[in-house]
Each structure stands twice: as C-alpha cells, then as structure tokens.
Design an enzyme around this catalytic site. Sequence first.
Site, PDB file in Angstrom:
ATOM      1  N   TYR A   1      20.994  44.500  63.154  1.00  0.00           N
ATOM      2  CA  TYR A   1      21.612  45.821  63.222  1.00  0.00           C
ATOM      3  C   TYR A   1      22.862  45.763  64.083  1.00  0.00           C
ATOM      4  O   TYR A   1      22.861  45.165  65.151  1.00  0.00           O
ATOM      5  CB  TYR A   1      20.695  46.855  63.879  1.00  0.00           C
ATOM      6  CG  TYR A   1      19.266  46.916  63.437  1.00  0.00           C
ATOM      7  CD1 TYR A   1      18.848  46.508  62.171  1.00  0.00           C
ATOM      8  CD2 TYR A   1      18.306  47.421  64.311  1.00  0.00           C
ATOM      9  CE1 TYR A   1      17.513  46.597  61.806  1.00  0.00           C
ATOM     10  CE2 TYR A   1      16.977  47.521  63.954  1.00  0.00           C
ATOM     11  CZ  TYR A   1      16.578  47.102  62.703  1.00  0.00           C
ATOM     12  OH  TYR A   1      15.266  47.197  62.364  1.00  0.00           O
TER      13      TYR A   1
ATOM     14  N   ASN B   1       8.044  53.687  74.765  1.00  0.00           N
ATOM     15  CA  ASN B   1       9.384  54.295  74.774  1.00  0.00           C
ATOM     16  C   ASN B   1       9.500  55.341  73.667  1.00  0.00           C
ATOM     17  O   ASN B   1      10.553  55.487  73.055  1.00  0.00           O
ATOM     18  CB  ASN B   1      10.446  53.201  74.588  1.00  0.00           C
ATOM     19  CG  ASN B   1      11.848  53.698  74.900  1.00  0.00           C
ATOM     20  OD1 ASN B   1      12.036  54.476  75.835  1.00  0.00           O
ATOM     21  ND2 ASN B   1      12.816  53.288  74.111  1.00  0.00           N
TER      22      ASN B   1
ATOM     23  N   ASN C   1      25.467  48.972  65.406  1.00  0.00           N
ATOM     24  CA  ASN C   1      25.196  50.045  66.384  1.00  0.00           C
ATOM     25  C   ASN C   1      24.560  51.245  65.700  1.00  0.00           C
ATOM     26  O   ASN C   1      25.280  52.118  65.200  1.00  0.00           O
ATOM     27  CB  ASN C   1      26.497  50.458  67.087  1.00  0.00           C
ATOM     28  CG  ASN C   1      26.936  49.450  68.126  1.00  0.00           C
ATOM     29  OD1 ASN C   1      27.204  48.296  67.803  1.00  0.00           O
ATOM     30  ND2 ASN C   1      26.993  49.856  69.370  1.00  0.00           N
TER      31      ASN C   1
ATOM     32  N   TYR D   1      12.830  55.284  67.640  1.00  0.00           N
ATOM     33  CA  TYR D   1      14.021  55.867  67.002  1.00  0.00           C
ATOM     34  C   TYR D   1      14.193  55.359  65.562  1.00  0.00           C
ATOM     35  O   TYR D   1      14.181  56.135  64.604  1.00  0.00           O
ATOM     36  CB  TYR D   1      15.239  55.537  67.866  1.00  0.00           C
ATOM     37  CG  TYR D   1      16.576  55.879  67.276  1.00  0.00           C
ATOM     38  CD1 TYR D   1      16.806  57.110  66.655  1.00  0.00           C
ATOM     39  CD2 TYR D   1      17.636  54.974  67.359  1.00  0.00           C
ATOM     40  CE1 TYR D   1      18.060  57.415  66.126  1.00  0.00           C
ATOM     41  CE2 TYR D   1      18.878  55.274  66.847  1.00  0.00           C
ATOM     42  CZ  TYR D   1      19.084  56.497  66.220  1.00  0.00           C
ATOM     43  OH  TYR D   1      20.321  56.787  65.708  1.00  0.00           O
TER      44      TYR D   1
ATOM     45  N   ASN E   1      22.413  55.117  78.169  1.00  0.00           N
ATOM     46  CA  ASN E   1      23.336  53.990  78.314  1.00  0.00           C
ATOM     47  C   ASN E   1      24.299  53.921  77.145  1.00  0.00           C
ATOM     48  O   ASN E   1      25.398  53.388  77.272  1.00  0.00           O
ATOM     49  CB  ASN E   1      22.560  52.660  78.308  1.00  0.00           C
ATOM     50  CG  ASN E   1      21.735  52.489  79.548  1.00  0.00           C
ATOM     51  OD1 ASN E   1      22.218  52.691  80.651  1.00  0.00           O
ATOM     52  ND2 ASN E   1      20.465  52.128  79.375  1.00  0.00           N
TER      53      ASN E   1
ATOM     54  N   LYS F   1      15.790  38.058  70.840  1.00  0.00           N
ATOM     55  CA  LYS F   1      16.000  38.279  69.398  1.00  0.00           C
ATOM     56  C   LYS F   1      16.269  36.952  68.692  1.00  0.00           C
ATOM     57  O   LYS F   1      15.754  36.696  67.611  1.00  0.00           O
ATOM     58  CB  LYS F   1      17.164  39.245  69.179  1.00  0.00           C
ATOM     59  CG  LYS F   1      16.879  40.669  69.624  1.00  0.00           C
ATOM     60  CD  LYS F   1      15.781  41.295  68.786  1.00  0.00           C
ATOM     61  CE  LYS F   1      15.405  42.685  69.260  1.00  0.00           C
ATOM     62  NZ  LYS F   1      14.192  43.193  68.572  1.00  0.00           N
TER      63      LYS F   1
ATOM     64  N   TYR G   1      17.693  39.942  76.671  1.00  0.00           N
ATOM     65  CA  TYR G   1      17.324  40.710  75.471  1.00  0.00           C
ATOM     66  C   TYR G   1      17.821  40.010  74.210  1.00  0.00           C
ATOM     67  O   TYR G   1      17.073  39.792  73.253  1.00  0.00           O
ATOM     68  CB  TYR G   1      17.901  42.128  75.554  1.00  0.00           C
ATOM     69  CG  TYR G   1      17.861  42.874  74.240  1.00  0.00           C
ATOM     70  CD1 TYR G   1      16.653  43.321  73.720  1.00  0.00           C
ATOM     71  CD2 TYR G   1      19.030  43.106  73.507  1.00  0.00           C
ATOM     72  CE1 TYR G   1      16.611  43.986  72.497  1.00  0.00           C
ATOM     73  CE2 TYR G   1      19.000  43.773  72.292  1.00  0.00           C
ATOM     74  CZ  TYR G   1      17.788  44.207  71.791  1.00  0.00           C
ATOM     75  OH  TYR G   1      17.754  44.864  70.582  1.00  0.00           O
TER      76      TYR G   1
ATOM     77  N   SER H   1      19.337  41.866  65.940  1.00  0.00           N
ATOM     78  CA  SER H   1      20.468  42.633  66.466  1.00  0.00           C
ATOM     79  C   SER H   1      21.739  41.817  66.359  1.00  0.00           C
ATOM     80  O   SER H   1      21.725  40.578  66.477  1.00  0.00           O
ATOM     81  CB  SER H   1      20.200  42.947  67.940  1.00  0.00           C
ATOM     82  OG  SER H   1      21.382  43.425  68.566  1.00  0.00           O
TER      83      SER H   1
END
Length: 338
Positions: free
Chosen positions: A177, A36, A179, A12, A198, A153, A149, A125
């Site tokens: 990042y 993915n 959202n 993405y 999700n 990071k 997760y 993140s």
Amino acid sequence: MTRVLVTGGAGYIGSHTALALLRAGHDVLSFDNYANSSPEALRRVTVLAGRSPEIVEGDIRDRAALDAVFFRFRPDAVIHFAGLKAVGESVERPLAYYRTNVTGTQEVLETMQTHDCRQIVFSSSATVYGEARYLPFDEDHPLAPTSPYGRTKLFVEDIIRDWVHARRGTSAVMLRYFNPVGADMSGQIGEDPNGIPNNLLPYLARVAAGRLERLGIFGNDYDTRDGTGERDFIHVSDLADAHLAALDFAAHQIGATAINVGTGQGATVLEMLHAFETAAGRQIAYQFLPRRPGDVARSLAAVDRAARLLNWRATRDVADMCVSTWNWQSRNPDGYGT
Ligand code: NAD
Ligand code: UD1
C-alpha cells in the site's frame, strides 16, 4: 463465494475490506484483539452490508485461538491485516513490532498449513522500498526499509515467499500500500487514530473540525512542485476493492507476487491541504516546520502490475479522499467513541 478469514478486520483498512467482501457475497470472519480498533466498526459494517461477519476476539500470537477459529470456520483464504503500524513507535519498541508482525504472521501461516488453507493476501507497505533510487517505485525497485516497522514488512514478505516456494499449491499476494486515506462514502466507518494523529489526513480533518489549531507542515524545501512532500494517496475503498481482486488472483494463480496499490498520481502536502479546504468549505491554518526525520521527498507507485495482474485500477481522486474523510470526521467527531 469464498470463506475469508480477515485478521485485523475491525481496523481501518480491515473494516472497509470486510464491508467490500460482504457486499460481494463472501463469508467473512474477523479475528482481531482490538489493540488499535473498536468492535463498533464491525457493528457498523454489519448495518452497511445488511449482514454480519463472524466476529472473534483473539490475538494472532495465540496459536490455540487461531487453531480453534480455523477448525470451525474452515477458511478458503486469509487476508492478513493484523499488526502494529506506527513507524515512530517501532523505533522505540522494536521487539513488540517483531513479535506481533513477524512472529504473529508465522503463527498465522503455520495455522494455515495445519488446516491446508492455501491462499493469503498480506498487507505490505511501500515503506519496504526505503529511499527512492528512481520513481515511480516499481515492484522490482530494491528493498531497503529504514525503520523496524518497515523491516517487519520486508521480513514477512520473505517468509511468505519462502513458504509459498516450499509448499505446492499455495499462493500469496503481498499488496504494497502507498498512503491509504479516506473513508466509506456513508461516513459510518473511517480511520480513528488514538491521540494526536501522526498522518496527514486525520490531522487535517481535526484542524478543519477545530479540534487542533493548525497543521504543521514538515518541510517546504523539498525538490517538489511547491517544496512540500509528495505522496501517492490511495482511497481506502479503492484499496478494499484491490483486496477482492487479489483474492481472485490468488485463487487462480500459484506463487507469491508483490503488487503496488496506489493511484500513480502524486499530491503534495499543500495540494492536499487546499483540496481539504474545498471539501470542508473552510480555511485550514498551517505553518511550516522543519523536515520530519525519516521522511522522503516523494513517493509514487508504478501501477501497471496491479492493472495487468489484478485488472484493478484506482477510480477515486483526491477530492473523493478529502470529501469522504470530512464526511466521516464531521459525523463522528469522536470516532467510534461516540
Ligand atoms: P489498524 O491499526 O487500523 O488495523 C490493524 C488491526 O489489527 C487493528 O484492528 C488491531 O486491533 C489489530 N491487531 C493488532 N495487533 C493484533 C494482534 N496481535 N492480534 C489480532 N489483531 C491485532 O491499521 P490499518 O491502517 O487498518 O492497517 C492494516 C494493515 O495494513 C497493517 O498490517 C498495516 O501495517 C498495513 N499498512 C497500513 C498502512 C496505512 O497507512 N494505514 C500502510 C501500509 C500498510
Ligand atoms: C507514513 C509512514 C509509512 C506509512 C504511512 C501510512 C513514516 C516515515 N512513514 O507515511 O510507513 O505506511 O504513514 O499512511 O512515518 N505531514 C505534515 N504534517 C503532518 C503530518 C504529515 O506535513 O502533521 C506530511 C509528511 O511530512 C509527508 C506527508 O504529509 O510529507 C504524508 O505524511 P503521512 O501521512 O505521515 O504519511 P507518510 O509519512 O508518507
């Protein structure tokens, strides 16, 4: 012109960044195992940019494959997106997350060292901050991620900091990042999650498209304007531009620097829902559900470090985020599967 190796380039954020890099005249090689994502994203990036990135199918855990790519492409810099990103899945399968996100990144860094590649921009993140002690989160806020997760990071940030400290002439930017949402204005590339989404925006898009019945809003008793969760949504095209600015910064600066990427403006779940209704020109059904475990009430970025060091600021607003998401969803009801 820089030669940029983009891991996870079909994903993405990777695909939007590859597009921005190509448009800015850089040479790009995407290294992705499509765990993915779909190679179709890169085909569309090629059409939009009017030229092609180099495309290699490979796994960051495969040192020999990385080595071959570095040997041939000789990157000046790496933008490292490849990794696993589902918070809930990371609780179920922590070792898979540590293997891909931590060990995989070590393979990337060791290969960089072997080939004397000295600049990296890493996808971190806002989840590294954990529960807010104060808001907005600035980069000096304590780091206390609450999921496997999030810990991958943080560990990778620490590994990168240690490496840059030990290796003269290296530089790293760790972009945290908030959202990421939205899609390229062409509607040709966007976020294409597997199964039932999700995250809020892909879910809203599918309800608006009539593919899901209604949005379940997780909690309406938070201490926010309307009781629903508040987030700092950032348009993926702004995020892509932040990577170009980070690349430029890394080329002129040594050391490891963490930088937030957000707008500094929050929107609640209900505000996003109403903005999406306007974008799609239709009503979106919803119901209130209990809070989702692990969710925080509010998350907001302090954005002055990005402005000061990168000379970058977000330019797109919530309406742009919803319009572009709807454009992508309505042109590609099955994502890249069509
Ligand atoms: P994504 O899943 O769309 O992209 C990740 C890409 O990495 C995919 O193309 C996937 O196929 C590839 N990949 C996964 N494992 C790999 C492996 N072992 N070898 C090679 N390629 C592999 O996710 P995204 O949203 O584009 O996220 C990109 C990065 O940004 C990730 O590191 C993610 O953790 C981070 N991030 C994302 C968000 C978000 O909300 N999307 C927020 C904060 C941070
Ligand atoms: C989640 C991840 C975060 C990741 C980010 C990527 C968690 C705890 N955090 O953040 O690590 O970086 O995605 O964008 O999973 N909501 C609903 N109904 C839904 C979906 C979401 O009400 O069907 C609400 C959530 O409760 C939250 C807001 O929408 O208040 C945003 O949710 P989401 O898009 O999942 O992002 P985060 O939870 O902020």
